[in-house]
Write an enzyme that holds these catalytic residues in place. Structure first.
Site, PDB file in Angstrom:
ATOM      1  N   ASP A 192      18.842  10.445  29.626  1.00  0.00           N
ATOM      2  CA  ASP A 192      18.200  11.646  30.143  1.00  0.00           C
ATOM      3  C   ASP A 192      18.380  11.627  31.661  1.00  0.00           C
ATOM      4  OD1 ASP A 192      16.252  13.844  30.420  1.00  0.00           O
ATOM      5  OD2 ASP A 192      14.964  12.268  31.225  1.00  0.00           O
ATOM      6  N   CYS A 237       0.849  -1.203   0.000  1.00  0.00           N
ATOM      7  CA  CYS A 237       0.000   0.000   0.000  1.00  0.00           C
ATOM      8  C   CYS A 237       0.878   1.244   0.000  1.00  0.00           C
ATOM      9  CB  CYS A 237      -0.893   0.027   1.240  1.00  0.00           C
ATOM     10  SG  CYS A 237      -2.085  -1.310   1.370  1.00  0.00           S
ATOM     11  N   ASP A 261      12.387   9.310  29.489  1.00  0.00           N
ATOM     12  CA  ASP A 261      11.072   9.007  30.069  1.00  0.00           C
ATOM     13  C   ASP A 261      10.020  10.074  29.831  1.00  0.00           C
ATOM     14  OD1 ASP A 261      12.191  10.932  31.936  1.00  0.00           O
ATOM     15  OD2 ASP A 261      10.598  10.302  33.315  1.00  0.00           O
TER      16      ASP A 261
END
Length: 724
Positions: free
Chosen positions: A431, A25, A621
């Site tokens: 992080d 597709c 997070d």
């Protein structure tokens, strides 16, 4: 703007394509877009339901591109429309599930009489009933051929129409050929039919699409997660000053809105009046709430902790920074990895090879003097045996078969495409806020003034801040629960400055040093680089409590384990550098590998810079980590990660950063099995083609061999369960 063409600006958009079922597709939509006048470049990715298009605005516009894609039966959504239809993907999944159920149920009934026909030469079935059995096989196959396989025919035709034939065109050709030969055999009174082979082709491909859709399509969830961080309504002030709650999409730039304490912001806006403290951790990574006042700009998704603000809207829905972040993440997730490109390329190359081989086998049989039906049967065998079912299942099966094992080890793989590079991830970037540290600040030191003790100072602080919603109040309550007298008196909270508590003729103050000075309290020189709470009672300075971020219990050991394994470890945060350096020292991360004060876009650029020399795994997070999680070779969301971070990451570790080393080991094993599966599938197709062209394989044996190939891929994938 993405460039120019003869002086005319080129516009680049990352757009949502609605209705994609498979890679074919996507190939059809991509080919259609490339054929449009003014389109300089187009890339469509099924895994992300997206199209990245660069086009000349003088020759075409988005409306024309949407009409072109609509002719293929898909929808191209304009910027700002993405993420609004959360049920579109579910509807596609439900339709696929129904098609698969029909194929499985009627496929079993189709194969039962077919197998009896195959056993007739052994004397198990009377020859006189083989034709009725063959007819029954065809009748049971009818729902599968007409309903379950309809999507393959439509997509196969569309891909042929736009000159980008792929796997669906090959499946369509094989199914139609098997059906046509079978109907012809029935018409001439023969029981040599191959309805079961056609049914198996459809069923295996539906299974592949079902698995693929469950484990790989996540970009739409990312966009919805980003947009859900901002509420759908806002409180507008009309010219008369009256407040009314309206959908955020109906509020235009320049209009005034009001934000009250505890409320998230729906639109990008500039502060006109009022003061407050704003929690921007989701967007910037700063763990300490920041003050906001007239002239400051706030972004949709932040939350007002204290105070009340009147703001002027500067960006409407669709143009907010959070909308731009969502589109950027979708664009990053749209990139095709090496294994995806290999699979797509193999499917495209196989089609002309297999069709040529089928024609060659038929012609060779005719040249050898075989009857017409026997010659056609040889060609049919080629189409069936060489259909790359195993190729389409090679990658999804590794993830599905090993899923239970991974979950048991606290690892949830969301995107197998990212795993192929995880084995090379020599750099791990963390992080800080929420990833290596907890959300609630920890008490670092208590410095009483005069004769006070640390315990009395903590008790004074807990009583003064009792009932407020500041993160410091939660930390104090955990260490020094408020006393019974804390519930009385009158409290006045001055947003971003401090709290005044008056009770029984006594006045207690808790807040910033400068604010206490404005209240007439003599505050000694203090180091406010860290979060500090200064305290006074009845005009007398009582002391200061310093707060720091609390490390997750397994953070230090995780960093140490990665360094022992030879990984480079970086700390990347939107918080200020002093805070980042303190945590890096506690974790054993070198100062030169600490990058602080960066925006979400800068995080992603830093990751890209690192990846120019080595593969990177990024661990985060929050919403502000979404770009970096999507852009890294291996994005890992950990712990209580936001839905946005979980959706953007390839891996989710609910147990926290302690699972990072084990995740890298599991990813290396997964990539190895994926490569083995692809090697087997491609090698099988090459050998099967030679045997089928030589006339050594009958269609029924071809169907069995196709099943055997898929079974081998499945058995190899089951080895993922043994991963340690």
């Amino acid at each position: 703007m993405a460039g120019t063409s003869g002086g005319t600006p080129l516009r680049e958009d990352v757009l949502v394509v609605e209705g994609l079922h498979c890679g074919s597709c996507a190939a059809a939509v991509e080919a259609m877009l490339k054929r449009q006048p003014g389109v300089a470049e187009a890339a469509v990715n099924f895994a992300a339901d997206s199209a990245t298009v660069r086009f000349d605005t003088a020759q075409t516009d988005l409306a024309r591109l949407q009409k072109a894609v609509a002719r293929l039966g898909y929808r191209l959504l304009a910027p700002g429309e993405e993420g609004r239809d959360a049920g579109g993907g579910k509807r596609l999944h439900r339709r696929l599930l129904i098609r698969l159920a029909v194929a499985l149920v009627f496929g079993m009934w189709c194969m039962m009489p077919a197998y009896l026909v195959y056993l007739a030469p052994l004397g198990i079935v009377e020859p006189s009933i083989t034709w009725p059995l063959a007819l029954a096989s065809g009748l049971f196959a009818l729902p599968v051929l007409v309903y379950s396989g309809a999507h393959f025919y439509r997509v196969g035709f569309n891909t042929l129409r736009v000159g980008a034939p792929g796997l669906d065109a090959l499946i369509t050709l094989a199914v139609l050929a098997a059906t046509a030969v079978s109907v012809w055999q029935l018409a001439r009174g023969s029981a040599h039919v191959y309805f079961d082979a056609a049914v198996m082709l459809i069923t295996f491909q539906l299974i592949a699409r079902f698995i693929d859709g469950r484990v790989r399509r996540r970009a739409a969830d990312v966009v919805r997660s980003y947009l859900s961080q901002a509420p759908e309504t806002a409180t507008r002030l009309d010219p008369a000053g009256r407040r009314e709650t309206l959908p955020a999409a109906e509020i235009a730039p320049g209009e005034r809105i009001v934000l009250t304490a505890g409320e998230p912001l729906a639109l990008d806006a500039a502060v006109l009046e009022g003061h407050g403290e704003v929690d921007q951790a989701l967007l910037t990574g700063e763990y300490e709430p920041s003050t906001a006042g007239p002239g400051d700009t706030l972004r949709a998704g932040c939350t007002l902790v204290t105070g009340e603000l009147e703001l002027s809207v500067i960006a409407a829905v669709g143009e907010r920074r959070i909308d731009a972040l969502a589109r950027s993440v979708r664009g990053l997730l749209s990139r095709k990895t090496a294994l995806q490109r290999l699979t797509d390329a193999a499917a495209r190359v196989l089609l002309p090879i297999i069709v040529t081989a089928a024609v060659l086998a038929t012609g060779l049989g005719a040249a050898l003097g075989l009857a017409a039906d026997e010659a056609l049967t040889r060609g049919l065998a080629v189409l069936i045996i060489a259909c790359p079912c195993a190729l389409s299942l090679a990658i999804p099966l590794v993830v599905v078969t090993g899923h239970a094992r991974m979950v048991a080890k606290g690892v949830i793989f969301r995107d197998p495409a990212a795993l192929e590079t995880a084995a090379d991830a020599h750099v791990v970037v963390f992080d800080k806020t929420g990833t290596l540290t907890t959300a609630t600040p920890a008490i670092a030191e208590v410095l009483p003034a005069g004769d006070d003790t640390p315990e009395t100072l903590l008790a004074l602080a807990a009583d003064t801040l009792h009932g407020t919603d500041h993160p410091v109040a939660h930390s104090l309550a955990a260490h020094a629960p408020p006393s019974a007298r804390a519930g009385g008196g009158v409290r006045q909270v001055q947003a971003g400055l401090g709290t005044r508590w008056e009770r029984d003729g006594h006045t207690r103050l808790a807040g910033r040093a400068a604010w206490l000075g404005e209240q007439g309290v003599s505050v000694p020189p203090a180091d406010d680089a860290r979060m500090a709470l200064h305290l006074a009672e009845n005009g007398r300075y009582r002391g200061v409590i310093h707060f720091d971020e609390a490390l997750h219990p397994d953070a230090a050991e995780t960093v140490a384990a990665l360094k022992r394994a030879g990984h480079e470890v970086y700390l990347l945060s939107g918080d200020h550098r002093a805070s980042c350096l303190r945590q890096a020292e506690r974790l054993g991360i070198a100062p030169e590998r600490v990058v602080a004060g960066v925006t979400p876009e800068a995080k992603q650029r830093f990751i890209e810079g690192l990846e120019q020399r080595r593969a990177v795994a990024f661990v985060g997070d929050g919403l502000n980590d979404g770009l970096a999680l999507a852009g890294a070779r291996l994005g890992m969301a950990v712990g209580d990660a936001t839905p946005t971070a979980q959706a953007a990451a390839a891996v989710y570790l609910p147990d926290g950063v302690g699972r990072v080393p084990a995740t890298l080991a599991l990813a290396r094993r997964a990539r190895r099995l994926m490569r083995q599966n692809l090697g087997w599938a491609l090698g099988y197709n090459a050998l099967a083609l030679v045997l089928a062209v030589a006339g050594l394989v009958a269609p029924v044996i071809a169907a069995a061999a196709m099943t055997l190939s898929t079974l081998c891929v499945l058995l190899n994938s089951l080895r993922m369960k043994a991963a340690r």
